[in-house]
Motif scaffolding. Structure first.
Motif, mmCIF file in Angstrom:
data_model
loop_
_atom_site.group_PDB
_atom_site.id
_atom_site.type_symbol
_atom_site.label_atom_id
_atom_site.label_comp_id
_atom_site.label_asym_id
_atom_site.label_seq_id
_atom_site.Cartn_x
_atom_site.Cartn_y
_atom_site.Cartn_z
ATOM 1 N N ILE A 302 0.841 -1.192 0.000
ATOM 2 C CA ILE A 302 0.000 0.000 0.000
ATOM 3 C C ILE A 302 0.880 1.248 0.000
ATOM 4 N N GLY A 303 0.575 2.187 -0.918
ATOM 5 C CA GLY A 303 1.444 3.346 -1.096
ATOM 6 C C GLY A 303 2.717 2.913 -1.790
ATOM 7 N N THR A 304 2.530 2.138 -2.847
ATOM 8 C CA THR A 304 3.679 1.506 -3.513
ATOM 9 C C THR A 304 4.622 2.502 -4.161
ATOM 10 N N ARG A 367 5.383 1.127 3.554
ATOM 11 C CA ARG A 367 6.666 1.786 3.782
ATOM 12 C C ARG A 367 6.490 3.301 3.629
ATOM 13 N N ASN A 368 6.696 4.045 4.704
ATOM 14 C CA ASN A 368 6.598 5.515 4.697
ATOM 15 C C ASN A 368 5.257 6.001 4.138
ATOM 16 N N VAL A 369 4.185 5.384 4.586
ATOM 17 C CA VAL A 369 2.851 5.707 4.092
ATOM 18 C C VAL A 369 1.976 6.338 5.171
ATOM 19 N N VAL A 370 1.963 5.745 6.348
ATOM 20 C CA VAL A 370 1.014 6.156 7.381
ATOM 21 C C VAL A 370 1.227 7.615 7.782
ATOM 22 N N TRP A 371 2.488 8.057 7.857
ATOM 23 C CA TRP A 371 2.751 9.437 8.269
ATOM 24 C C TRP A 371 2.236 10.443 7.254
ATOM 25 N N ASN A 372 2.087 9.997 6.005
ATOM 26 C CA ASN A 372 1.734 10.899 4.912
ATOM 27 C C ASN A 372 0.230 10.952 4.692
ATOM 28 N N SER A 373 -0.534 10.926 5.778
ATOM 29 C CA SER A 373 -1.985 10.928 5.662
ATOM 30 C C SER A 373 -2.598 11.833 6.717
#
Length: 491
Positions: A302-304, A367-373
């Motif tokens: 997810i957030g590839t 990878r480095n996805v959750v913070w960017n929401s």
């Protein structure tokens, strides 16, 4: 600074007011004409029973009077006091109480976020600085408010020989049909000093408007050309067009900006993906998380983004689907997979609301996805929904923004960390992106404690919560970004 209306503009429209009053009076008395225009406006306006409307360049008051009759709260403004006077006369004759004000289109005397709808007809071509007007109009629009502009490419015959030929034939036939001679307001062949000073005359529209409105972060931009299929009642010999644009809510604007950003840098990120795959960095990352994955697992990345993780997972024998909301990222990820001769299913989807069925995957990797929401809890809920019972969620992330800000404050010379590298990582290089990232809620949280608490509240069991040295972060960036963390949770 926006240009003010000049003396020639005030003189021109002041002298025209009486003549325009009679034309608009006839339109007001024609139910067919009034219904046609108001229907077009309301089809494109926000869906509210009572709209707060600003009619800019209201002239003799056609839109203001008609919309007021329907119970909407309308203010009509015009830079010409003579036009405002005849608008008031028309309203009185129609038996409608209307609010008309003398006001310049680029310096509006209203608070921010005031109106649901801004409209005008055959006005924008006259404005000395339309871009600044659009900026000002956006200011007074409420979130999800809409702008509707009706206008035409006036004097197109001056700039197009093809249009000039059509115009000559039209003028010729007009007189041969016994119709009234053209007035100075319908004079197609004389160069006027007035329109010579109007920058929008000779500017191809509405494409210009679309571009400017996009620059100003309007959304849902829609144009319709050759409006009503003719020019009758338009006050112009050229076909009219309509432009509709919406001011996004603050949340929608953030999404607009970040999607634009990721799409814009997709080429750079894709190049780094190729480098990571060729240098073995992607392999190092997948090796570090593989102990949590069963061989042959069906995995959602997810957030590839660039696809570097999804491609490597597939190389390592996992049945992988790559998901990203940025269409350009998906496009570039597919290209890299093709070059790497690896078959990966890349899908454009929002991490908060995917198209997958419940319990579709054995594992979800982020990878480095959750913070960017702006809604990280929703991403975790969606991950739980698509995971099978016993499935594993692997989050690798970091306090990236905090670490970057700290590094920048401690280092007066930033040559070691050039902006292009920040852009490549999606960590923000421009002012607008930095503002966006500063608003992200997880920048204010203590992580990974937040992650463990949020996952536990959703019923996950935590299997790992540890410091993580991401192999995909290059050595020159490690002094800036520091180490991240890994959280592994099982459904």
């Amino acid at each position: 600074m926006a240009k003010e209306a000049g003396k020639s503009t005030l003189k021109f429209w002041g002298e025209s007011a009486k003549g325009y009053k009679e034309g608009v009076k006839k339109e007001l008395e024609s139910k067919n004409i009034s219904d046609k225009w108001i229907r077009k406006i309301l089809e494109n306006a926000p869906e509210k029973d009572r709209l707060k409307v600003l009619d800019i360049g209201c002239g003799p008051g056609f839109f203001t009077i008609n919309l007021s009759k329907l119970g909407h709260d309308v203010i009509g403004i015009d830079v010409s006091k003579e036009m405002v006077e005849v608008a008031r006369e028309n309203a009185q004759e129609q038996g409608v109480a209307c609010d008309f004000k003398v006001m310049n289109a680029n310096t509006l005397e209203f608070e921010d976020n005031t109106f649901d709808l801004i409209i005008n007809r055959v006005v924008t071509w006259t404005l000395p600085d339309l871009y600044e007007c659009y900026r000002e109009w956006r200011r007074v629009l409420a979130p999800n408010g809409r702008l509707i502009v009706f206008d035409a490419n006036h004097y197109a015959n001056i700039f197009s020989e093809e249009r000039a030929k059509q115009m000559r034939l039209m003028m010729r036939q007009h007189i041969l049909d016994g119709k009234e001679p053209f007035t100075d307001h319908f004079d197609f062949h004389v160069r006027w000093n007035y329109w010579g000073d109007c920058p929008m005359v000779g500017t191809p529209r509405p494409q210009w408007d679309r571009n400017m409105l996009y620059k100003l972060c309007f959304v849902d931009i829609f144009t319709e050309e050759n409006l009503f299929g003719d020019t009758k009642g338009s006050g112009t010999s050229e076909p009219m067009f309509m432009i509709r644009a919406e001011k996004p809510s603050p949340e929608e604007e953030n999404e607009f900006i970040v999607n634009e950003y990721w799409n814009a840098i997709a080429g750079c990120v894709s190049a780094r993906a190729v480098q990571m795959l060729e240098e073995g960095r992607s392999a190092g990352y997948v090796d570090s998380i593989s102990k949590y994955l069963k061989p042959g697992s069906k995995v959602a990345d997810i957030g590839t983004g660039s696809g570097a993780v999804a491609i490597q997972l597939t190389k390592n024998g996992f049945d992988t689907v790559g998901v990203d909301r940025a269409s350009a990222m998906i496009e570039m990820a597919k290209l890299t997979a093709e070059e790497q001769k690896v078959k990966v299913d890349f899908i454009e989807n929002d991490a908060e609301c995917t198209d997958f069925d419940d319990e579709s995957f054995d594992a979800v990797v982020m990878r480095n996805v959750v913070w960017n929401s702006f809604n990280p809890e929703n991403i975790l809920k969606e991950a739980k929904r698509i995971l099978r019972k016993g499935g594993v969620l692997i989050i690798t992330d970091g306090n990236w923004q905090e670490n970057i800000r700290k590094w920048e404050s401690e280092n007066t010379c930033h040559d070691e960390f050039p902006n292009y590298k920040k852009r490549d990582l999606g960590l923000g290089a421009y002012d607008i992106i930095n503002v966006y990232y500063d608003r992200l809620p997880l920048n204010k949280e203590c992580r990974p404690s937040w992650d463990e608490k949020a996952l536990s509240s959703l019923g996950f069991s935590i299997e790992a919560n540890a410091e993580f040295d991401d192999p995909m972060i290059t050595d020159d960036l490690k002094p800036v970004l520091k180490k991240g963390f890994i959280v592994v949770a099982r459904k």
